[in-house]
Design an enzyme around this catalytic site. Sequence first.
Site, PDB file in Angstrom:
ATOM      1  NE  ARG A  14      15.955  -6.530  -4.680  1.00  0.00           N
ATOM      2  CZ  ARG A  14      14.663  -6.851  -4.636  1.00  0.00           C
ATOM      3  NH1 ARG A  14      13.777  -5.964  -4.249  1.00  0.00           N
ATOM      4  NH2 ARG A  14      14.247  -8.064  -4.962  1.00  0.00           N
TER       5      ARG A  14
ATOM      6  N   GLY B 137       0.817  -1.192   0.000  1.00  0.00           N
ATOM      7  CA  GLY B 137       0.000   0.000   0.000  1.00  0.00           C
ATOM      8  C   GLY B 137       0.859   1.253   0.000  1.00  0.00           C
ATOM      9  CE  LYS B 138       6.626  -0.072  -1.894  1.00  0.00           C
ATOM     10  NZ  LYS B 138       5.967  -1.364  -2.171  1.00  0.00           N
ATOM     11  CB  SER B 139       1.506   3.350  -4.855  1.00  0.00           C
ATOM     12  OG  SER B 139       2.653   2.691  -5.292  1.00  0.00           O
TER      13      SER B 139
ATOM     14  N   GLY C 144      14.168 -14.177  -6.800  1.00  0.00           N
ATOM     15  CA  GLY C 144      14.649 -13.019  -6.043  1.00  0.00           C
ATOM     16  C   GLY C 144      13.551 -12.024  -5.749  1.00  0.00           C
TER      17      GLY C 144
ATOM     18  NE  ARG D 237      13.220  -1.295  -9.210  1.00  0.00           N
ATOM     19  CZ  ARG D 237      14.340  -1.974  -9.379  1.00  0.00           C
ATOM     20  NH1 ARG D 237      14.698  -2.344 -10.596  1.00  0.00           N
ATOM     21  NH2 ARG D 237      15.110  -2.286  -8.350  1.00  0.00           N
TER      22      ARG D 237
ATOM     23  CG  ASP E  81       6.510  -0.813 -10.399  1.00  0.00           C
ATOM     24  OD1 ASP E  81       7.474  -1.434 -10.884  1.00  0.00           O
ATOM     25  OD2 ASP E  81       5.328  -1.140 -10.583  1.00  0.00           O
TER      26      ASP E  81
ATOM     27  CB  SER F  75      14.316   0.899   0.272  1.00  0.00           C
ATOM     28  OG  SER F  75      13.161   1.290   0.956  1.00  0.00           O
TER      29      SER F  75
HETATM   30  N1  PPS Z   1      12.141  -9.465  -7.751  1.00  0.00           N
HETATM   31  C1  PPS Z   1      11.365  -8.457  -7.330  1.00  0.00           C
HETATM   32  N2  PPS Z   1      11.379  -8.099  -6.027  1.00  0.00           N
HETATM   33  C2  PPS Z   1      10.595  -7.077  -5.600  1.00  0.00           C
HETATM   34  N3  PPS Z   1       9.764  -6.378  -6.400  1.00  0.00           N
HETATM   35  C3  PPS Z   1       9.728  -6.703  -7.706  1.00  0.00           C
HETATM   36  C4  PPS Z   1      10.518  -7.748  -8.227  1.00  0.00           C
HETATM   37  N4  PPS Z   1      10.258  -7.837  -9.558  1.00  0.00           N
HETATM   38  C5  PPS Z   1       9.356  -6.899  -9.860  1.00  0.00           C
HETATM   39  N5  PPS Z   1       9.034  -6.207  -8.748  1.00  0.00           N
HETATM   40  C6  PPS Z   1       8.107  -5.071  -8.732  1.00  0.00           C
HETATM   41  O1  PPS Z   1       8.930  -3.905  -8.584  1.00  0.00           O
HETATM   42  C7  PPS Z   1       8.427  -3.050  -7.561  1.00  0.00           C
HETATM   43  C8  PPS Z   1       9.512  -2.697  -6.538  1.00  0.00           C
HETATM   44  O2  PPS Z   1      10.395  -1.786  -7.072  1.00  0.00           O
HETATM   45  P1  PPS Z   1      11.352  -0.960  -6.101  1.00  0.00           P
HETATM   46  O3  PPS Z   1      12.152  -0.067  -6.984  1.00  0.00           O
HETATM   47  O4  PPS Z   1      10.548  -0.322  -5.021  1.00  0.00           O
HETATM   48  O5  PPS Z   1      12.270  -2.093  -5.442  1.00  0.00           O
HETATM   49  S1  PPS Z   1      13.632  -1.901  -4.651  1.00  0.00           S
HETATM   50  O6  PPS Z   1      13.438  -0.780  -3.687  1.00  0.00           O
HETATM   51  O7  PPS Z   1      14.708  -1.598  -5.597  1.00  0.00           O
HETATM   52  O8  PPS Z   1      13.876  -3.178  -3.960  1.00  0.00           O
HETATM   53  C9  PPS Z   1       7.315  -3.796  -6.865  1.00  0.00           C
HETATM   54  O9  PPS Z   1       6.207  -2.970  -7.025  1.00  0.00           O
HETATM   55  P2  PPS Z   1       5.363  -2.476  -5.776  1.00  0.00           P
HETATM   56  O10 PPS Z   1       4.338  -3.530  -5.635  1.00  0.00           O
HETATM   57  O11 PPS Z   1       4.811  -1.191  -6.184  1.00  0.00           O
HETATM   58  O12 PPS Z   1       6.273  -2.340  -4.607  1.00  0.00           O
HETATM   59  C10 PPS Z   1       7.147  -5.105  -7.575  1.00  0.00           C
HETATM   60  O13 PPS Z   1       5.862  -5.218  -8.115  1.00  0.00           O
HETATM   61  N1  ADP Z   2      -4.894   0.067   3.265  1.00  0.00           N
HETATM   62  C1  ADP Z   2      -5.335  -0.722   2.288  1.00  0.00           C
HETATM   63  N2  ADP Z   2      -6.378  -1.544   2.473  1.00  0.00           N
HETATM   64  C2  ADP Z   2      -6.834  -2.350   1.495  1.00  0.00           C
HETATM   65  N3  ADP Z   2      -6.280  -2.421   0.252  1.00  0.00           N
HETATM   66  C3  ADP Z   2      -5.234  -1.626   0.007  1.00  0.00           C
HETATM   67  C4  ADP Z   2      -4.700  -0.730   0.993  1.00  0.00           C
HETATM   68  N4  ADP Z   2      -3.644  -0.084   0.468  1.00  0.00           N
HETATM   69  C5  ADP Z   2      -3.523  -0.530  -0.799  1.00  0.00           C
HETATM   70  N5  ADP Z   2      -4.482  -1.450  -1.081  1.00  0.00           N
HETATM   71  C6  ADP Z   2      -4.632  -2.167  -2.353  1.00  0.00           C
HETATM   72  O1  ADP Z   2      -3.489  -3.017  -2.477  1.00  0.00           O
HETATM   73  C7  ADP Z   2      -2.984  -2.981  -3.803  1.00  0.00           C
HETATM   74  C8  ADP Z   2      -1.540  -2.500  -3.782  1.00  0.00           C
HETATM   75  O2  ADP Z   2      -1.536  -1.154  -3.340  1.00  0.00           O
HETATM   76  P1  ADP Z   2      -0.342  -0.164  -3.695  1.00  0.00           P
HETATM   77  O3  ADP Z   2      -0.610   1.128  -2.995  1.00  0.00           O
HETATM   78  O4  ADP Z   2      -0.132  -0.111  -5.171  1.00  0.00           O
HETATM   79  O5  ADP Z   2       0.875  -0.912  -2.986  1.00  0.00           O
HETATM   80  P2  ADP Z   2       2.429  -0.896  -3.283  1.00  0.00           P
HETATM   81  O6  ADP Z   2       2.765   0.452  -3.839  1.00  0.00           O
HETATM   82  O7  ADP Z   2       3.064  -1.129  -1.958  1.00  0.00           O
HETATM   83  O8  ADP Z   2       2.652  -2.027  -4.242  1.00  0.00           O
HETATM   84  C9  ADP Z   2      -3.910  -2.098  -4.603  1.00  0.00           C
HETATM   85  O9  ADP Z   2      -4.848  -2.934  -5.240  1.00  0.00           O
HETATM   86  C10 ADP Z   2      -4.572  -1.226  -3.532  1.00  0.00           C
HETATM   87  O10 ADP Z   2      -5.876  -0.810  -3.892  1.00  0.00           O
END
Ligand code: PPS
Ligand code: ADP
Length: 244
Positions: free
Chosen positions: A121, A79-81, A197, A107, A104, A148
């Site tokens: 990373r 839920g970071k984004s 990974g 990247r 993301d 991170s």
């Molecule tokens: N191997 C692997 N490990 C972790 N994550 C992966 C990987 N491959 C693709 N992804 C997608 O890339 C998003 C994370 O990118 P980041 O730049 O935040 O990663 S990092 O901080 O460099 O570790 C992350 O998106 P978020 O879900 O938005 O966090 C993943 O969906």
């Molecule tokens: N607090 C929350 N409760 C329920 N669902 C959530 C919450 N935060 C995010 N989500 C859902 O989880 C999924 C990933 O959220 P996102 O914010 O993109 O996470 P991240 O950036 O860490 O990958 C999306 O489908 C979003 O709607």
Amino acid sequence: MIAIGGRSVVQRKSSPLGLGTGIEPPSPKPGFVSFGVSRNTPSSRLSIRVMAMDGSGAVSASAVSDADLNTNGHAGNLGKSSVACALSQMLQSKGKLSYILDGDNVRHGLNRDLSFKAEDRAENIRRIGEVAKLFADAGVICIASLISPYKRDRDACRVLLPDGEFIEVFMDTPLEVCEERDPKGLYKLARAGKIKGFTGIDDPYEPPLNCEIVLSQKGGSCASPCEMAEEVMSYLEEKGFLQA
Ligand SMILES: Nc1ncnc2c1ncn2[C@@H]1O[C@H](COP(=O)(O)OS(=O)(=O)O)[C@@H](OP(=O)(O)O)[C@H]1O
Ligand SMILES: Nc1ncnc2c1ncn2[C@@H]1O[C@H](COP(=O)(O)OP(=O)(O)O)[C@@H](O)[C@H]1O
């Protein structure tokens, strides 16, 4: 630096600079912020710019406390984004400029040459930290939304900024919750061994020991992104970052 990463790109409906247009989601759930979210296509990436957490603006630096907020957590789907966007909107409503650097998203551009190997990373986080520092120098609150996973890389970002201006936010969302969300299906692929990974599955996440803010699930339910962003706002208020 508030680092919040993710596959989704948030396009602000409006920004302090009047840049960026968004697509309204059909009906946001309670506690979710109503702004457009689109996939990380090249065109959508281009529109994630300038505003207040997903953006920045030209205000005199003295009028804005600069800070670097880094939101991270053990894996994707934390839920970071979503928190980054909610926070951005809250900052905007207080007249504070901010910009979201979403891992993301970055990247696909600046860091498109980087993989998910540990050294890449580290480089991903180093570059984002340096960019965040430039925003902070300009008086813009930079929210970096990233996994991170390694403490050393986060600490290297911290020392780029004056004491107190790197605010590390740990999203302690349970792994099973992240896996259940899995909008991109990456956890399923990782569990099936088709992605190697993957953080939280077969790559480590080192939880912060001394972060400024922990956003954790309380009881059986997860707070909404807005509720979590409010926690960050309270911290910023308390530390004087929101003063006019
Ligand atoms: N191997 C692997 N490990 C972790 N994550 C992966 C990987 N491959 C693709 N992804 C997608 O890339 C998003 C994370 O990118 P980041 O730049 O935040 O990663 S990092 O901080 O460099 O570790 C992350 O998106 P978020 O879900 O938005 O966090 C993943 O969906
Ligand atoms: N607090 C929350 N409760 C329920 N669902 C959530 C919450 N935060 C995010 N989500 C859902 O989880 C999924 C990933 O959220 P996102 O914010 O993109 O996470 P991240 O950036 O860490 O990958 C999306 O489908 C979003 O709607």
